[in-house]
Every structure is written in structure tokens, then in C-alpha cells.
Scaffold this motif. Sequence first.
Motif: not given
Length: 295
Positions: A2, A53-54, A56-57, A59
Motif C-alpha cells: 500500500s 486496526t490500521a 489489520r486494514e 497500511t
Amino acid sequence: MSSEVTLFVNPTAGRGRGAHAAQPAASALRAAGFSVRTVVGADAEDALARLTTAVREGTGAVVAVGGDGMVSLALQALAGTRVPLGVVAAGTGNDFARAMGLPVREPARAGRMAAEALKESRIREIDLGRVGAGWFGTVLCSGFDSRVNDRGNRMRLPAGRFKYDLAMIAELAAFRPFPYRITLDDGPVIETEAALVAVGNGSSYGGGMRICADAVPDDGLFDVTVVADCSRATLLTVFPQVYKGRHLSHPKVSVHRARKITLEAPGLTAYADGEPIGALPVTAECVPGAVRLLT
């Protein structure tokens, strides 16, 4: 990978330097073509939840802006993942950045280096220490130094590092060696009196005190520094040498290398990366290649 980079910011690090360091670091990353998402928590627990969370999503990288406490939080979210870590060292001690050869209090340069490392895939896999479910990157300490931390944390005044100087003076006045039981890997229990035992994945703590001066963060081993039973006068002689790493040649100091260590001693707290871990006994394990560092 990413193109988004998560900037993990502690705005209060280094008496406000963290907030000032975030902008030039973000600018350097954006100039290199990365989109930047900033994560700031209401407290440490909230910040870690947001960062987890970041990660896991998906980054592309995490760049921690702050001191060793912020790096330590980032390690909890990144250990064992493929998401790389960059560091913009803007805290008081910055021992993790020093040990890894990264810029200290140069946020624009640190941001540029992180961007270049991402573009060129300059990534170093480094070891981390693990205690239970928690991770550390620099030094786990116990003994005289952890007692100073305990006392300093209880003091409301004065502010800043001066209270730890006062705490050290107070602990010296009451100092006696501690009865340790030390187990290295699966060897026999070593029963000894010691002033302190420090378990180093990195070389320093406390803002440049090179207690485990020869520690290498990617050799799969801890350096374990033991300062044996000694008088207050000897401890005062040994401690100033720690900043240069010269204490390792003192006859009261020994160094061991191990993948795993168990420390037992009554009435002592363990600290790692400057954060309290809990009362001894603790078992720490060196986990090779646990985090990917932008270098």
C-alpha cells in the motif's frame, strides 16, 4: 504494498517535540509520493487499538513519532507482521533509534529516510524480546535501576528527568544487593547477589546509558549484563562508565548471552523499554526477526 503510511504520533513526547516532529515527517513522506494517515490516541490503550486496526486494514508502513514509549506501543501492533516500522525519534531517551543507527531529533531527515527505505525496500529484520504477550526492543531491567524507576514514578515533583536523579540518590542511600535466581536458556539456576540484571536486545536505556553496550539486535541472542554484589561506592564508580560502555570491563560486571532468561528476586519490578512489565519472576525470550525496520 500500500502507498499509505500510518504516522503514529505521540504529541506530548519530549515535552511537545512529538507534535512539532510530525509535520516535517509527514511532509517528507508526502513529497515522496505516499499518502499519510495520522493516528493519535486519547491514551496509550486507545492509541494501540487504533494502530492495530490500521495494521489489520493493510497500511503499507507505520512510522512512530515520539520516544521509546511510542516505539514500544508500535511494536505491540507490528511484531510478527510484515508491516515495516519507521521511527522519527522525538522523545527524551530515544534509545531504540540510537541502537538502530537512526536519526535522533531530526524529523525531516528521519521522514526522508523512511520514505527512501520504503521505495528501495531497505528493510532490516530485527529481533525483539517477548515477555508473555508483550514485546520490547531495547532493554529489560531489574534491580537498582528498576527501583529508581519505581520511586521516580511515585514522585509528583519535580517534573521531568530531575525527579529520577533524586530517586537515584534516595535509592543509593538505602541500597543493598538483591538475591537473584537467574536461569539462562535451559541451564542450571544461578543463585547470586546482584545490584542489577539488564537483558539487552538493544544496547542502551535511560537516554544513552549503554548498559548492554555490545548487544546486537539481529543476532538472535540477548546480552545479559549482571552487576554483582557491590558497595554503594563501587556502584557510584561503575554507573558513570555506563554512558561509554566502559563498565563491562569492571570486575563486578559480567555479560552472558542467551535466547531465553528467567529472573527471580523478591520485591523487584521489571521494566522494558522504560515501561513497567510487572513483578519478578519474569521470563524473556529473544524472537529473531520479529519486526521489519526501515533503515
